[in-house]
Design an enzyme around this catalytic site. Structure first.
Site, PDB file in Angstrom:
ATOM      1  N   GLU A 230      22.846  24.862   1.421  1.00  8.68           N
ATOM      2  CA  GLU A 230      22.621  25.912   0.736  1.00  8.68           C
ATOM      3  C   GLU A 230      22.433  25.264  -0.730  1.00  8.68           C
ATOM      4  OE1 GLU A 230      25.503  29.126   0.499  1.00  8.68           O
ATOM      5  OE2 GLU A 230      25.166  29.312   2.515  1.00  8.68           O
TER       6      GLU A 230
ATOM      7  N   HIS B 157       6.218   3.226 -13.920  1.00 12.13           N
ATOM      8  CA  HIS B 157       7.509   3.372 -14.415  1.00 12.13           C
ATOM      9  C   HIS B 157       7.858   1.978 -15.248  1.00 12.13           C
ATOM     10  CE1 HIS B 157      11.736   3.614 -14.020  1.00 12.13           C
ATOM     11  NE2 HIS B 157      11.974   2.656 -12.988  1.00 12.13           N
TER      12      HIS B 157
ATOM     13  N   GLY C 196       3.825  11.337  -5.366  1.00 13.27           N
ATOM     14  CA  GLY C 196       2.289  11.099  -5.479  1.00 13.27           C
ATOM     15  C   GLY C 196       1.581  12.304  -4.472  1.00 13.27           C
TER      16      GLY C 196
ATOM     17  N   ARG D 226      -3.570  -6.259   6.257  1.00 18.90           N
ATOM     18  CA  ARG D 226      -2.843  -6.477   7.550  1.00 18.90           C
ATOM     19  C   ARG D 226      -3.149  -5.150   8.217  1.00 18.90           C
ATOM     20  NH1 ARG D 226       2.521  -8.364   5.148  1.00 18.90           N
ATOM     21  NH2 ARG D 226       3.213  -6.274   5.816  1.00 18.90           N
TER      22      ARG D 226
ATOM     23  N   GLU E 243      27.926  25.142   3.368  1.00 22.23           N
ATOM     24  CA  GLU E 243      28.219  25.663   2.141  1.00 22.23           C
ATOM     25  C   GLU E 243      28.000  24.639   0.999  1.00 22.23           C
ATOM     26  OE1 GLU E 243      29.045  28.665   1.185  1.00 22.23           O
ATOM     27  OE2 GLU E 243      29.102  29.252   3.335  1.00 22.23           O
TER      28      GLU E 243
HETATM   29  P1  NAD Z   1       5.199   2.781  -2.399  1.00 21.69           P
HETATM   30  O1  NAD Z   1       6.203   1.871  -1.798  1.00 21.69           O
HETATM   31  O2  NAD Z   1       4.832   4.100  -1.791  1.00 21.69           O
HETATM   32  O3  NAD Z   1       3.892   2.226  -1.958  1.00 21.69           O
HETATM   33  C1  NAD Z   1       3.792   0.801  -2.394  1.00 21.69           C
HETATM   34  C2  NAD Z   1       2.421   0.150  -1.920  1.00 21.69           C
HETATM   35  O4  NAD Z   1       2.391  -1.316  -2.531  1.00 21.69           O
HETATM   36  C3  NAD Z   1       2.595   0.044  -0.356  1.00 21.69           C
HETATM   37  O5  NAD Z   1       1.535   0.511   0.294  1.00 21.69           O
HETATM   38  C4  NAD Z   1       2.567  -1.475  -0.177  1.00 21.69           C
HETATM   39  O6  NAD Z   1       1.900  -1.761   1.036  1.00 21.69           O
HETATM   40  C5  NAD Z   1       1.860  -1.964  -1.354  1.00 21.69           C
HETATM   41  N1  NAD Z   1       1.982  -3.316  -1.477  1.00 21.69           N
HETATM   42  C6  NAD Z   1       3.172  -4.109  -1.661  1.00 21.69           C
HETATM   43  N2  NAD Z   1       2.880  -5.378  -1.779  1.00 21.69           N
HETATM   44  C7  NAD Z   1       1.841  -5.489  -2.179  1.00 21.69           C
HETATM   45  C8  NAD Z   1       0.838  -6.639  -2.576  1.00 21.69           C
HETATM   46  N3  NAD Z   1       1.430  -7.862  -2.690  1.00 21.69           N
HETATM   47  N4  NAD Z   1      -0.355  -6.171  -2.731  1.00 21.69           N
HETATM   48  C9  NAD Z   1      -1.021  -5.171  -2.612  1.00 21.69           C
HETATM   49  N5  NAD Z   1      -0.325  -3.979  -2.160  1.00 21.69           N
HETATM   50  C10 NAD Z   1       1.206  -4.174  -2.019  1.00 21.69           C
HETATM   51  O7  NAD Z   1       5.376   2.820  -4.087  1.00 21.69           O
HETATM   52  P2  NAD Z   1       5.669   4.045  -4.801  1.00 21.69           P
HETATM   53  O8  NAD Z   1       6.696   5.156  -4.318  1.00 21.69           O
HETATM   54  O9  NAD Z   1       4.058   4.901  -5.154  1.00 21.69           O
HETATM   55  O10 NAD Z   1       6.145   3.427  -6.527  1.00 21.69           O
HETATM   56  C11 NAD Z   1       5.044   2.665  -6.974  1.00 21.69           C
HETATM   57  C12 NAD Z   1       5.215   2.810  -8.608  1.00 21.69           C
HETATM   58  O11 NAD Z   1       5.204   4.206  -8.966  1.00 21.69           O
HETATM   59  C13 NAD Z   1       6.607   2.251  -8.895  1.00 21.69           C
HETATM   60  O12 NAD Z   1       6.557   1.885 -10.230  1.00 21.69           O
HETATM   61  C14 NAD Z   1       7.389   3.497  -9.030  1.00 21.69           C
HETATM   62  O13 NAD Z   1       8.683   3.644  -9.762  1.00 21.69           O
HETATM   63  C15 NAD Z   1       6.548   4.636  -9.612  1.00 21.69           C
HETATM   64  N6  NAD Z   1       6.744   5.978  -9.417  1.00 21.69           N
HETATM   65  C16 NAD Z   1       6.827   6.345  -8.178  1.00 21.69           C
HETATM   66  C17 NAD Z   1       6.841   7.933  -8.025  1.00 21.69           C
HETATM   67  C18 NAD Z   1       7.353   8.323  -6.582  1.00 21.69           C
HETATM   68  O14 NAD Z   1       7.177   9.570  -6.517  1.00 21.69           O
HETATM   69  N7  NAD Z   1       7.295   7.580  -5.334  1.00 21.69           N
HETATM   70  C19 NAD Z   1       6.866   8.726  -9.138  1.00 21.69           C
HETATM   71  C20 NAD Z   1       6.749   8.111 -10.306  1.00 21.69           C
HETATM   72  C21 NAD Z   1       6.782   6.925 -10.449  1.00 21.69           C
END
Ligand code: NAD
Ligand code: MG
Length: 331
Positions: A233, A110, A136, A50, A229
């Site tokens: 901090e 996850h 990320g 989109r 406080e």
């Molecule tokens: P996010 O919310 O940052 O990104 C998710 C993406 O998925 C978005 O860009 C969204 O547009 C896309 N999306 C949603 N529906 C979709 C569909 N039907 N088809 C294609 N794309 C679609 O997610 P995130 O925080 O990167 O988390 C992703 C995974 O990583 C989760 O399992 C989370 O637990 C894990 N994780 C995240 C972190 C972190 O720091 N954010 C750290 C470790 C693990």
């Protein structure tokens, strides 16, 4: 002690000729896609196509071939589900399940959806996890510097006999092998992750801040002073833990702070608090929390919204918003 893998333990050649489909170009997805590509892996991206989706644009601008999750699942040998945990089940059922071929791999960052059986892949699919222990942008930045964020690896299903080899190759292509890839299980990763965020990281720390703020303000102190406080901090202290643990924090603060902290801290976080933590852990382990959260999310999240509103209305938020305007370096 945990088993830890490094680059020397991995064989990246198992990824040769394979396509990795990164589904969801968000926080984790953008880092995985770029790190793997820079490691020589063939990557395609699945996103919501989109024009008002910034992550779709970002994937195109980064030069990836971007398609729907369904098309990406069709193309990929290793399908990496990096959409939000709350929508993974529906994306899996509608777009991925029927596009998996025997011998394909399904990867997670996850364990929630696998551990709580929201997603139950066919026994012909390898199911594994590479979970970076960082957001990320850090996974990307450290890789670019030639370093890497440590990761967890877990195998849920080994259909081909190669699940661990593929997982470790993926983890190293992501940069995790430079920091170390620690072996765990989906159960351990999921349960400890939920426990950490509920009791210490998000829930525990927020409750501690609010309680400290309320006690000071009730006693007649100015909210501005209380904010500094008990919230502002905290960052300085957490940075010290992050760098060198309890010892470095205690070394860096004054003797007065150290003695006061050591002697009073255990009177604040008491055996009652630990018992409440044990109860929270039981509710995670027996699935009660997951059931409650999935039902809450599915029914529109009214209770969730109430909890968010209550936090937003807390006086610490009002005074904090004003004070942060004085600290231009934070913005
Ligand atoms: P996010 O919310 O940052 O990104 C998710 C993406 O998925 C978005 O860009 C969204 O547009 C896309 N999306 C949603 N529906 C979709 C569909 N039907 N088809 C294609 N794309 C679609 O997610 P995130 O925080 O990167 O988390 C992703 C995974 O990583 C989760 O399992 C989370 O637990 C894990 N994780 C995240 C972190 C972190 O720091 N954010 C750290 C470790 C693990
Ligand atoms: Mg976590």
């Amino acid at each position: 002690m945990a088993k830890i893998y490094y680059e020397k333990d991995a064989d990246l050649s198992v990824l040769e000729g394979k396509t990795v489909s990164i589904i969801g170009f968000g926080s984790q997805g953008h880092a995985h896609a770029q790190n793997l590509r820079d490691s020589g892996v063939n990557v395609v991206a699945g996103e919501l196509l989109r024009d008002d989706n910034p992550n779709y644009k970002a994937a195109v601008e980064a030069g990836f071939e971007v398609m729907t999750a369904a098309d990406a699942a069709k193309r990929g040998d290793i399908i990496v589900l990096l959409v939000p945990d709350t929508v993974q089940k529906i994306v899996y059922e509608k777009e991925i399940k029927d596009n998996l071929e025997p011998g394909n791999s399904l990867m997670f960052a996850h364990g929630f959806n696998i551990h709580f059986k929201c997603i139950e892949p066919s026994p012909e699919t390898d199911v594994f996890m590479i979970a970076p222990k960082g957001p990320g942008h850090l996974v990307r930045d450290e890789y670019v510097k030639g370093a890497g964020v440590p990761c967890l690896v877990a195998i849920h299903q080994d259909a081909t006999g190669d699940a661990l080899t593929k997982a470790l190759a993926y983890g190293c292509a992501l940069g995790g092998g430079r920091g170390g890839i620690i072996e765990t299980t989906f159960k351990e990763e999921t349960e400890t992750d939920l426990f950490g965020e509920q009791t210490v990281l998000c829930g525990g720390s927020a409750a501690l801040i609010k309680a400290g703020f309320e006690v000071l303000v009730e006693a007649g102190y100015q909210p501005e002073i209380a904010y500094f406080e008990v919230m502002h901090e905290l960052k300085l202290i957490v940075d010290l833990y992050y760098r060198g643990g309890l010892a470095f924090m205690n070394y860096s603060v004054s003797d007065t702070a150290e003695y006061g902290g050591l002697s009073v801290g255990p009177r604040i976080i008491t055996e009652d608090t630990k018992n409440a933590m044990r109860t929270a852990l039981k509710r995670i382990q027996n699935g009660e929390f997951a059931k409650e959260w999935l039902e809450e999310y599915a029914s529109g999240g009214a209770t969730f919204q109430k909890l968010r509103d209550a936090d937003a209305a807390h006086p610490v938020e009002k005074v904090g918003a004003d004070l942060r305007k004085m600290m231009t370096w934070i913005q």
